[in-house]
Design a protein around this motif. Structure first.
Motif, mmCIF file in Angstrom:
data_model
loop_
_atom_site.group_PDB
_atom_site.id
_atom_site.type_symbol
_atom_site.label_atom_id
_atom_site.label_comp_id
_atom_site.label_asym_id
_atom_site.label_seq_id
_atom_site.Cartn_x
_atom_site.Cartn_y
_atom_site.Cartn_z
ATOM 1 N N ILE A 184 39.774 44.713 36.719
ATOM 2 C CA ILE A 184 38.521 44.589 37.674
ATOM 3 C C ILE A 184 38.696 45.217 38.768
ATOM 4 O O ILE A 184 37.934 46.279 39.511
ATOM 5 N N VAL A 185 39.870 45.067 39.626
ATOM 6 C CA VAL A 185 40.095 45.375 40.916
ATOM 7 C C VAL A 185 40.153 47.054 40.993
ATOM 8 O O VAL A 185 39.690 47.834 41.702
ATOM 9 N N THR A 188 37.077 49.043 40.225
ATOM 10 C CA THR A 188 36.190 49.029 41.443
ATOM 11 C C THR A 188 36.835 50.065 42.565
ATOM 12 O O THR A 188 35.867 50.698 42.973
ATOM 13 N N ARG A 191 35.984 53.837 41.564
ATOM 14 C CA ARG A 191 34.752 54.339 41.790
ATOM 15 C C ARG A 191 34.626 54.875 43.280
ATOM 16 O O ARG A 191 33.666 55.583 43.707
ATOM 17 N N GLN A 192 35.527 54.269 44.144
ATOM 18 C CA GLN A 192 35.408 54.888 45.493
ATOM 19 C C GLN A 192 36.396 56.040 45.780
ATOM 20 O O GLN A 192 36.090 56.778 46.476
ATOM 21 N N LEU A 279 41.165 46.491 49.880
ATOM 22 C CA LEU A 279 40.049 45.671 49.233
ATOM 23 C C LEU A 279 40.467 44.174 49.398
ATOM 24 O O LEU A 279 41.151 43.744 48.608
ATOM 25 N N LEU A 282 36.776 40.413 45.312
ATOM 26 C CA LEU A 282 35.685 41.018 44.612
ATOM 27 C C LEU A 282 34.565 40.239 45.097
ATOM 28 O O LEU A 282 34.299 39.143 44.884
#
Length: 570
Positions: A184-185, A188, A191-192, A279, A282
């Motif tokens: 999941i991380v 995420t 996408r950046q 990051l 979440l």
């Protein structure tokens, strides 16, 4: 006693001591057996010996004062039977076991009025961003328990077993959580930074790389700082660790055990990773609060006595004030410990009930405490509409041996009680015993309750750049980690890893989270979640919370009064 056989120079002093202490020949012989033949030089030691012996003969003082007419003594009768207030000068007499058991067996009839409280409650400070008016109780609250019943056994009521968890099994459980987060991380972060590639902790790479791992401290006993930060991978990466350099990151919020994602490049040797993006977790948004959702709750937390005494008059006063208040809360939340294991009287075994000369067992104290709660909660439960009463255990509870997550008190402690009358009375009244932590839905509001200190262990280890409000950032990190206690090594250490999923938020971020903490009284909104720290009742602190109906955001719909308990002037 004949003192003529003693040395002449000692007889005058012995006569004086005989008048003061009324000692016997046996005590004199005992002293001489331990210290040798009595002489004038040993008279001071003999006097000290007699003083100690006399102190041992003096009955121990009860932990509830007999000269206090405003609080009902614990052993003064059945939990709901009628016993009237005694005047201050009246001396109470002990109630023998047969009479007490007979009174408990007959709990019919109308209870007598409770004594007037010896303390009064006042508002210390108010957090009222929405400028809300206090509203009175108008409807019965609906309380639903969220998440699985983790404490139930095959018959649905047994507490779980926990002492067979090996260290290797604990490590496996933590690694499973890290592996669940990795996909999941990294997705995420991809996408950046679309050009970055997903890497593995400890493996060198010459291109921009995305890593996911757990923050740990380089020193075993030191505090985390920017220079001692390590990134630990899962077993898929062989459990490798690299030095994490966050000097080029604009924002950093980290603590030990935090699962994070970073974007950057590895050093030439591969032992260091130079991050440029950090990051911290979440984000988990709370569901919008319904327009009709409302709440009026009062939260009090143990310990209820100061550390060197056992006196529950403060708790009695709070319950009496709540029962007589014009604006009764819809929900009364009582956090443990009811009987604190850190209390010096408890640790030394000096636990006495009213008008007793022999120390009592912890089970007997709990039986009387449940009876005390029953007497004062009866008016709240018989009111229309009734006040919902929620009791949450604590790790410092004397007879609650389970680590987090803890079963409800009636499940974990019930088998230890020889006389369950008072506990069963509370159950019949509809008092709800909750696990710790407890995830609830009250009137459409998702609420998380725990007696564990979420901030005390975390704040000293928090690395924050740029500097900001540490408490608010720490609470935001809890939401981003989606867990109440994400620190590793665990703090508190008493966590059963096999059932640690009970510490996670079961249905998204809560609207309200209440927990006592040594960090100080506070009410803080972080990412649309209201966190309330009511403090501890032994420090005369509690909190009252209102959430009003409406279409506005939570920031504009809540009000929190921080209250203090003061003794009434005589």
């Amino acid at each position: 006693m004949d003192l003529s056989s003693r040395p002449a120079e000692c007889q005058e002093k012995l006569s004086e001591l005989q008048k003061r202490f009324d000692f016997s020949e046996a005590e004199l012989v005992c002293f001489e057996l331990n210290s040798g033949t009595l002489s004038l030089a040993k008279m001071a030691a003999f006097e000290s010996f007699l003083q100690v012996q006399r102190d041992k003969r003096v009955p121990k003082k009860p932990f509830l004062r007999t000269d206090r007419p405003l609080a009902r003594p614990l052993t003064a009768g059945p939990p709901f039977a009628g016993d009237h207030k005694r005047p201050p000068s009246q001396v109470t007499t002990p109630i023998n076991k047969r009479t007490r058991e007979a009174a408990y067996a007959d709990d019919a009839g109308t209870p007598a009025p409770l004594p007037m409280p010896s303390h009064q409650i006042s508002v210390k400070s108010s957090i009222n961003t929405g400028n809300l008016e206090k509203t009175s109780l108008s409807q019965r609250s609906e309380v639903k328990l969220l998440g699985p019943c983790f404490w139930a056994g095959e018959e649905g009521h047994d507490a779980y077993t926990w002492m067979d968890e090996a260290i290797s099994e604990r490590a496996v459980r933590r690694d499973e959580r890290l592996q669940e987060w990795e996909a999941i991380v990294t997705a995420t972060l991809q996408r950046q930074a679309e050009e970055a590639v997903v890497g593995t902790v400890g493996v060198r790479s010459q291109v921009e790389t995305i890593l996911c791992g757990r923050i740990s401290c380089e020193g075993l006993e030191g505090r985390l700082n920017e220079n001692s930060m390590l990134l630990e991978g899962s077993t898929l990466a062989g459990g490798a660790k690299v030095q994490l350099n966050v000097a080029n990151c604009q924002q950093v919020a980290a603590f030990p055990g935090q699962i994070v994602g970073v974007i950057g490049q590895s050093g030439m040797a591969g032992s260091t990773f130079h991050a440029k993006e950090f990051l911290p977790g979440l984000p988990q948004e709370a569901q919008p609060l319904g327009e009709r959702s409302s709440l009026h709750a009062l939260a009090v937390s143990g310990p209820f006595s100061k550390k060197d005494v056992l006196d529950f008059s403060a708790l009695e006063s709070v319950l009496a004030e709540v029962a007589s208040a014009r604006e009764r809360p819809e929900v009364l939340i009582i956090f443990g410990p009811l009987l604190d294991s850190n209390n010096t009287k408890v640790a030394e075994g000096e636990v006495y009930l009213q008008n007793t000369e022999e120390p009592c067992t912890f089970e007997e104290v709990y039986e009387e405490l449940f009876a005390l709660l029953g007497r004062h909660l009866l008016p709240l439960r018989q009111a229309k509409p009734p006040t919902e009463v929620l009791i949450v255990p604590a790790l410092d509870e004397v007879l609650s041996f389970h680590p987090l997550p803890q079963p409800p008190i009636d499940v974990s402690m019930g088998p230890f009680l020889t006389r369950r009358d008072s506990l069963e009375q509370l159950q019949r009244l509809g008092v709800r015993f909750l696990p710790n932590p407890a995830h609830l839905e009250i009137n459409g509001i998702k609420v998380c309750l725990t007696s564990a200190d979420l901030l005390g262990p975390m704040l000293p280890q928090l690395v924050l750049r740029p500097p900001g409000k540490k408490i608010q950032e720490a609470l935001r990190l809890l939401l981003q980690q989606r867990c109440l206690l994400p620190m590793v090594p665990r703090e508190p250490a008493q966590v059963y890893e096999s059932r640690a999923s009970a510490l996670d938020f079961p249905a998204g971020a809560p609207h309200l989270c209440i927990f006592p903490s040594i960090s100080g009284l506070s009410a803080t909104v972080a990412d649309d979640t209201l966190f309330v720290n009511p403090g501890f009742l032994h420090k005369s602190a509690m909190a009252e919370v209102w959430i009003a109906p409406g279409s506005a955001s939570l920031d504009e719909r809540f009000r929190v009064d921080m209250k203090k308990l003061e003794k009434k002037e005589s």
